[in-house]
Design a protein around this motif. Structure first.
Motif, PDB file in Angstrom:
ATOM      1  N   ALA A  44      -4.210   2.154  13.604  1.00  0.00           N
ATOM      2  CA  ALA A  44      -3.997   1.883  12.180  1.00  0.00           C
ATOM      3  C   ALA A  44      -4.419   3.069  11.320  1.00  0.00           C
ATOM      4  N   THR A  45      -3.783   3.194  10.177  1.00  0.00           N
ATOM      5  CA  THR A  45      -4.106   4.256   9.233  1.00  0.00           C
ATOM      6  C   THR A  45      -4.198   3.670   7.829  1.00  0.00           C
ATOM      7  N   GLY A  46      -4.826   4.438   6.938  1.00  0.00           N
ATOM      8  CA  GLY A  46      -4.853   4.090   5.528  1.00  0.00           C
ATOM      9  C   GLY A  46      -5.338   2.685   5.233  1.00  0.00           C
ATOM     10  N   GLY A  47      -4.606   2.008   4.338  1.00  0.00           N
ATOM     11  CA  GLY A  47      -5.002   0.670   3.944  1.00  0.00           C
ATOM     12  C   GLY A  47      -4.958  -0.323   5.071  1.00  0.00           C
ATOM     13  N   MET A  48      -4.027  -0.125   6.007  1.00  0.00           N
ATOM     14  CA  MET A  48      -3.934  -1.025   7.153  1.00  0.00           C
ATOM     15  C   MET A  48      -5.214  -0.970   7.986  1.00  0.00           C
ATOM     16  N   LEU A  49      -5.786   0.216   8.149  1.00  0.00           N
ATOM     17  CA  LEU A  49      -7.029   0.343   8.910  1.00  0.00           C
ATOM     18  C   LEU A  49      -8.134  -0.468   8.250  1.00  0.00           C
ATOM     19  N   ASP A  81      -7.183   0.332  -4.519  1.00  0.00           N
ATOM     20  CA  ASP A  81      -7.443   1.744  -4.256  1.00  0.00           C
ATOM     21  C   ASP A  81      -7.840   1.890  -2.784  1.00  0.00           C
ATOM     22  N   ILE A  82      -7.002   2.549  -2.004  1.00  0.00           N
ATOM     23  CA  ILE A  82      -7.214   2.579  -0.553  1.00  0.00           C
ATOM     24  C   ILE A  82      -8.486   3.326  -0.190  1.00  0.00           C
ATOM     25  N   LYS A  83      -8.795   4.400  -0.894  1.00  0.00           N
ATOM     26  CA  LYS A  83     -10.021   5.136  -0.621  1.00  0.00           C
ATOM     27  C   LYS A  83     -11.232   4.232  -0.808  1.00  0.00           C
ATOM     28  N   ARG A  84     -11.273   3.514  -1.914  1.00  0.00           N
ATOM     29  CA  ARG A  84     -12.408   2.625  -2.161  1.00  0.00           C
ATOM     30  C   ARG A  84     -12.434   1.468  -1.169  1.00  0.00           C
ATOM     31  N   ASP A 127       0.833  -1.195   0.000  1.00  0.00           N
ATOM     32  CA  ASP A 127       0.000   0.000   0.000  1.00  0.00           C
ATOM     33  C   ASP A 127       0.875   1.254   0.000  1.00  0.00           C
ATOM     34  N   LEU A 128       0.398   2.275  -0.705  1.00  0.00           N
ATOM     35  CA  LEU A 128       1.012   3.595  -0.630  1.00  0.00           C
ATOM     36  C   LEU A 128       0.409   4.358   0.547  1.00  0.00           C
ATOM     37  N   PRO A 129       1.119   5.341   1.086  1.00  0.00           N
ATOM     38  CA  PRO A 129       0.542   6.148   2.175  1.00  0.00           C
ATOM     39  C   PRO A 129      -0.754   6.819   1.720  1.00  0.00           C
ATOM     40  N   TYR A 130      -1.691   6.928   2.642  1.00  0.00           N
ATOM     41  CA  TYR A 130      -2.981   7.543   2.305  1.00  0.00           C
ATOM     42  C   TYR A 130      -3.543   8.234   3.541  1.00  0.00           C
ATOM     43  N   GLN A 131      -4.096   9.407   3.320  1.00  0.00           N
ATOM     44  CA  GLN A 131      -4.853  10.099   4.358  1.00  0.00           C
ATOM     45  C   GLN A 131      -6.122  10.651   3.733  1.00  0.00           C
ATOM     46  N   GLY A 132      -7.229  10.488   4.422  1.00  0.00           N
ATOM     47  CA  GLY A 132      -8.484  11.004   3.906  1.00  0.00           C
ATOM     48  C   GLY A 132      -9.571  10.889   4.961  1.00  0.00           C
TER      49      GLY A 132
END
Length: 218
Positions: free
Chosen positions: A161-166, A189-192, A124-129
């Motif tokens: 946890a954050t991002g895809g890990m969450l 797609d981490i958002k999806r 996973d790439l880093p993601y915040q949203g």
């Protein structure tokens, strides 16, 4: 060497255990009882080496060809055996910790009992949203509707946890159906992925009544 590096090093000849009833997510642990001779050989070889193996799913229609080598679904989770116990008749109990999504590139031809593949790493790439906080809040609401022992295990992990890990740790805890778990494993797609797990948590909340505290009420 990190767990990610160990899996990357093994990806060119990755040992695969196809198990239609189970789907592993990165950052989570699954217990497995290994009893078939071919997978006892797989675990034995993994324990003698890097302890890396992948858990995969078979394509639909595998039932009549399970003893052979029916086609596998391309998306898998590679992990590391973090605990093992050999029991009667050469069987094993193991704990497999998921490390990374991988995509099957090609199956290797070999003279081993078990299957090996060349695989592509899909970290996973880093993601915040905003979906992260929405999912956390849904998990907190769910915690009021499930047994305390379940909530106590899930809440600390979901809080950190954050991002895809969450998405992965929550999905692992609350989604039982292998087909749905495989669908979420395949969502890069981490958002999806976060939105999908949020829908699953919402559906579970809708089916559960809040847990009422025991004892007298003031």
């Amino acid at each position: 060497m990190t767990a990610q590096e160990r899996v990357e090093r093994a990806a060119s000849a990755l040992k695969v255990f196809p198990l239609p009833s189970a789907v592993l997510f990165p950052h989570t642990v699954i217990p497995l009882h290994i009893f078939e001779p071919r997978y006892r050989a797989l675990v034995r070889d993994a324990l003698a080496g890097d302890r890396v193996m992948a858990l995969g799913q078979l394509e639909p229609g595998w039932e009549g060809r399970y003893e052979g080598r029916p086609p596998m679904q391309p998306m898998m989770c590679a992990g590391i055996i973090i605990w093992d116990e050999q029991v009667e008749e050469g069987r094993y109990n193991i704990l497999l910790q998921g490390v990374s999504r991988v995509r099957l590139v090609s199956e290797l031809s070999n003279d081993k009992l078990y299957r090996e593949v060349s695989a592509e790493m899909l970290p996973d790439l880093p993601y915040q949203g905003p979906e992260e906080e929405q999912l956390r809040q849904a998990v907190f609401e769910l915690a009021g509707r499930v047994p305390p022992s379940f909530a106590e295990n899930l809440l600390p992990v979901a809080a950190r946890a954050t991002g895809g890990m969450l998405a992965d740790v929550v999905a692992s805890a609350i989604v039982p159906e292998p087909d749905r778990r495989q669908e979420l494993l395949g969502e890069l797609d981490i958002k999806r992925r976060l939105e999908g797990v949020l829908e699953d948590v919402g559906e579970l909340i809708a089916r559960l009544q809040p847990v009422r505290p025991s004892g007298p009420m003031n």
